[in-house]
Design a protein around this motif. Structure first.
Motif, PDB file in Angstrom:
ATOM      1  N   ASN A  55       0.752  -1.268  -0.025  1.00  0.00           N
ATOM      2  CA  ASN A  55       0.020  -0.145   0.262  1.00  0.00           C
ATOM      3  C   ASN A  55       0.897   1.372   0.075  1.00  0.00           C
ATOM      4  O   ASN A  55       2.105   1.245   0.165  1.00  0.00           O
ATOM      5  CB  ASN A  55      -0.767  -0.016   1.206  1.00  0.00           C
ATOM      6  N   LYS A  56      -0.015   2.219  -0.292  1.00  0.00           N
ATOM      7  CA  LYS A  56       0.940   3.649  -0.201  1.00  0.00           C
ATOM      8  C   LYS A  56       1.451   4.073   1.289  1.00  0.00           C
ATOM      9  O   LYS A  56       0.558   3.615   2.237  1.00  0.00           O
ATOM     10  CB  LYS A  56      -0.133   4.781  -0.562  1.00  0.00           C
ATOM     11  N   PRO A  57       2.362   4.829   1.358  1.00  0.00           N
ATOM     12  CA  PRO A  57       2.499   5.343   2.772  1.00  0.00           C
ATOM     13  C   PRO A  57       1.741   6.747   3.175  1.00  0.00           C
ATOM     14  O   PRO A  57       1.168   7.159   2.111  1.00  0.00           O
ATOM     15  CB  PRO A  57       4.083   5.750   2.867  1.00  0.00           C
ATOM     16  N   PRO A  58       1.480   6.870   4.345  1.00  0.00           N
ATOM     17  CA  PRO A  58       1.833   6.125   5.598  1.00  0.00           C
ATOM     18  C   PRO A  58       1.096   4.932   5.751  1.00  0.00           C
ATOM     19  O   PRO A  58      -0.036   4.796   5.505  1.00  0.00           O
ATOM     20  CB  PRO A  58       1.696   7.312   6.503  1.00  0.00           C
ATOM     21  N   MET A 197      -8.784   2.400  12.952  1.00  0.00           N
ATOM     22  CA  MET A 197      -8.720   3.447  12.273  1.00  0.00           C
ATOM     23  C   MET A 197      -8.200   4.591  13.197  1.00  0.00           C
ATOM     24  O   MET A 197      -8.665   4.413  14.371  1.00  0.00           O
ATOM     25  CB  MET A 197     -10.013   3.851  11.403  1.00  0.00           C
ATOM     26  N   ALA A 198      -7.475   5.492  12.740  1.00  0.00           N
ATOM     27  CA  ALA A 198      -6.977   6.641  13.463  1.00  0.00           C
ATOM     28  C   ALA A 198      -7.217   7.826  12.584  1.00  0.00           C
ATOM     29  O   ALA A 198      -6.838   7.737  11.489  1.00  0.00           O
ATOM     30  CB  ALA A 198      -5.689   6.370  13.974  1.00  0.00           C
ATOM     31  N   TRP A 204      -7.533  16.401   9.606  1.00  0.00           N
ATOM     32  CA  TRP A 204      -8.721  15.682   9.395  1.00  0.00           C
ATOM     33  C   TRP A 204      -8.747  14.660   8.388  1.00  0.00           C
ATOM     34  O   TRP A 204      -9.795  14.172   7.829  1.00  0.00           O
ATOM     35  CB  TRP A 204     -10.073  16.613   8.973  1.00  0.00           C
ATOM     36  N   GLN A 205      -7.482  14.133   8.228  1.00  0.00           N
ATOM     37  CA  GLN A 205      -7.004  12.996   7.193  1.00  0.00           C
ATOM     38  C   GLN A 205      -7.216  11.832   8.162  1.00  0.00           C
ATOM     39  O   GLN A 205      -6.573  11.567   9.348  1.00  0.00           O
ATOM     40  CB  GLN A 205      -6.151  13.435   6.383  1.00  0.00           C
ATOM     41  N   ALA A 209      -2.729   5.933   4.824  1.00  0.00           N
ATOM     42  CA  ALA A 209      -3.069   6.086   3.573  1.00  0.00           C
ATOM     43  C   ALA A 209      -4.401   5.217   3.053  1.00  0.00           C
ATOM     44  O   ALA A 209      -5.140   5.721   2.288  1.00  0.00           O
ATOM     45  CB  ALA A 209      -1.959   6.250   2.610  1.00  0.00           C
ATOM     46  N   ASN A 210      -4.371   4.104   3.417  1.00  0.00           N
ATOM     47  CA  ASN A 210      -5.178   2.925   3.121  1.00  0.00           C
ATOM     48  C   ASN A 210      -6.450   3.277   3.952  1.00  0.00           C
ATOM     49  O   ASN A 210      -7.596   2.195   4.085  1.00  0.00           O
ATOM     50  CB  ASN A 210      -4.624   1.571   3.697  1.00  0.00           C
TER      51      ASN A 210
END
Lengths: 312, 259
Positions: A55-58, A197-198, A204-205, A209-210
């Protein structure tokens, strides 16, 4: 002299301390800390049919006494594993358990078929529970019929000891455990990560990344111990227990709950010497209590409710 | 092997910046650009695993067995680290990663904010080697450039830039790179560390002006030794690299700079 050897059905290990898939690569990075042959087993990072970049970082977010990850099964693919990583692990004298994953049942079968042609693999651990890949992974791990199909497909091509690693993201873990045992699993690994999830409150993101990832570390240990205990109460299948093991007492908890072997995962990140050190610490724990066989701990948790009986 | 090191100093520098100095045998063999992976909780306390992970900190400078780190208190881990006192012990793993490739070329060191962290050790080493180099440091304001004085020990060619003009010239570091390069005897190689927008702007400049540029990347890390693949970055050729073990320093042209 304390006997640490354990039998998990057809799989005999010199001691019950393993390292959990995905936290230890293919072992190379940890040889500098202790000999890999000291461990009961090295459970490799998941191997898939083709190479995967992940997956993409972070891909990482720390939480309270835990960590969320969304690596996404990055690995070099089964051919590269067989060409470079397996021979290296064998040269180290490690007992090798290969974790396998796939997008489809055909992929699981193809990886297992390829690995069945190789020498020096003690067992396969089927990863039907990765929360970080959109296809396959989680559905295989949460629907008993799908779990059964994957297990049966691998069972059909892999004659050696077969472990299935279950997801904790289910209502009834015993249902899943029973399903894969009926389909031919010899051993159950419990638990994979809990989906979590965090969110960053400045941007607010999602912190990953996933968006969602798998939670591991001390934060999940009570959930893992409970699931090991539930499955051990219901079934006779041997269990590899894992989830937040950081100390020998944590390892003992899993054994008392009914695991025959434990695996150190996130703890390797905290202290890279941990798993190697736990082997000796477990012997000391037993010796200090006048016990000479680690099997004397397995499943020995009391029934609870007796306020005068808090110690062995 | 992890080492239990003694804290010699853990000093606030202004802004959110601190300089931590420890006595470490293992770090005495470090090279510029390498880092250490630290448990921020003092080893005097029983572990609580909260925070759970180690923190990767670039080695700011090294004198014998005294290694120092420049860090900013940006989150819980570094805030806890800021409370550690001289005499206390910290568990540290290192030196880790691949640092800067040292050549004979003149070098421009560029540090944005706490990205100055790997630059002092590099300046120290270039000074010892007698090479031509200059240092360009940027920050939001003067308060966040208290570390600039540390560089005077190794060179008088230190250029300062702040967003608000409160110290040095006003602007961002990339604005001043061309004119600083012009002051060198030959076109220098750039070595940079800082926020991604700064590194991306430098990468664009390097591509346009055909400059050599090494960047030190920052990433969230778990194991720090190359096993967990949490800190992976993407490369231009579609492959991945581990910031902890293959980096943190990379030639800019191998990296994928698309967002």
């Amino acid at each position: 002299m304390v006997d640490l050897a354990v039998n998990l059905g057809p799989l005999r290990l010199k001691n019950p301390i393993a390292v959990a898939s995905g936290t230890f690569g293919f072992g190379r990075e940890y040889e500098q800390f202790y000999p890999l042959r000291d461990l009961g087993a090295v459970i490799t990072k998941a191997v898939t049919l083709e190479k995967r970049v992940g997956n993409k970082p972070p891909r990482l977010a720390e939480t309270a006494a835990g960590v969320l990850n969304s690596i996404g099964l990055e690995n070099p693919g089964v051919e590269q594993f067989l060409a470079a990583d397996l021979p290296h692990l064998r040269r180290c004298g490690a007992t090798v358990i290969v974790n396998i994953a796939g997008r489809t049942i055909q992929e699981y079968r193809a990886v297992a078929t390829r690995l069945a042609q190789a020498e020096g693999i003690a067992a396969l651990e089927v990863n039907i529970s990765c929360p970080n890949v959109k296809e396959g992974g989680i559905a295989f791990g949460t629907e008993p019929q799908m779990a059964q199909k994957v297990t049966a497909a691998v069972r059909g091509v892999w004659p050696g000891p077969l472990i299935v690693k279950l997801s904790p993201n289910v209502t009834d873990i015993v249902l899943l455990a029973r399903a894969v045992v009926e389909a031919g699993a010899d051993i159950i690994s419990l638990i994979n990560t809990l989906t979590g999830m965090a969110i960053d409150t400045d941007t607010w993101q999602p912190k990953l990344a996933n968006v969602v990832g798998g939670l591991s570390g001390p934060a999940v240990k009570p959930v893992a111990v409970r699931m090991v205990w539930q499955v051990a109460q219901a079934l006779t299948v041997p269990i590899i227990g894992m989830g937040g093991i950081m100390t020998v007492e944590d390892a003992v908890e899993f054994l008392l709950a009914g695991a025959t072997c434990v695996a150190v995962g996130t703890g390797n990140f905290w202290q890279p010497t941990l798993a190697g050190a736990l082997v000796g610490q477990l012997a000391d724990y037993l010796g200090a209590r006048g016990l000479n066989d680690v099997n004397q701990l397995v499943g020995k948790v009391g029934k609870g409710g007796d306020k005068w009986r808090n110690c062995v | 092997m992890p080492e239990n090191v003694e804290i010699i100093q853990n000093k606030p520098l202004g802004g959110d910046y601190y300089r931590l100095t420890v006595s470490s045998q293992s770090l005495s063999r470090a090279t510029p650009g390498q880092f250490a992976h630290l448990l921020v909780q003092s080893q005097q306390e029983p572990p609580t695993w909260d925070p759970l992970l180690r923190r990767p900190l670039s080695i700011y400078d090294l004198e014998g067995d005294k290694a120092s780190f420049l860090y900013r208190t940006v989150g819980r881990g570094t805030k806890i680290l800021a409370r550690a006192k001289p005499g206390e012990k910290l568990d540290l793993l290192g030196p880790l990663g691949r640092g800067f490739q040292l050549g004979a070329a003149p070098t421009l060191l560029i540090g944005g904010g706490v990205g100055a962290a790997p630059m002092l050790f590099l300046a120290h080493t270039l000074h010892e080697r007698g090479q031509e180099f200059a240092v360009l440091l940027g920050a939001r304001s003067a308060q966040e450039l208290a570390h600039a004085g540390d560089f005077a020990k190794y060179t008088s060619a230190v250029f300062l830039v702040t967003d608000d003009g409160s110290l040095g010239r006003q602007g961002i570091v990339t604005d001043f790179v061309p004119e600083i390069i012009a002051q060198f005897s030959a076109i220098p190689k750039l070595c940079a560390c800082g926020p991604m927008p700064m590194l991306a702007a430098l990468a664009a400049l390097a591509a346009k002006e055909k400059l050599a540029l090494d960047v030190s990347l920052e990433a969230r890390m778990a194991c720090g030794v190359g096993a967990c693949l949490a800190c992976t970055c993407f490369l231009r050729d579609g492959n991945t690299a581990r910031v902890c073990a293959d980096g943190p320093v990379f030639p800019y042209e191998v990296l994928d700079w698309r967002g």
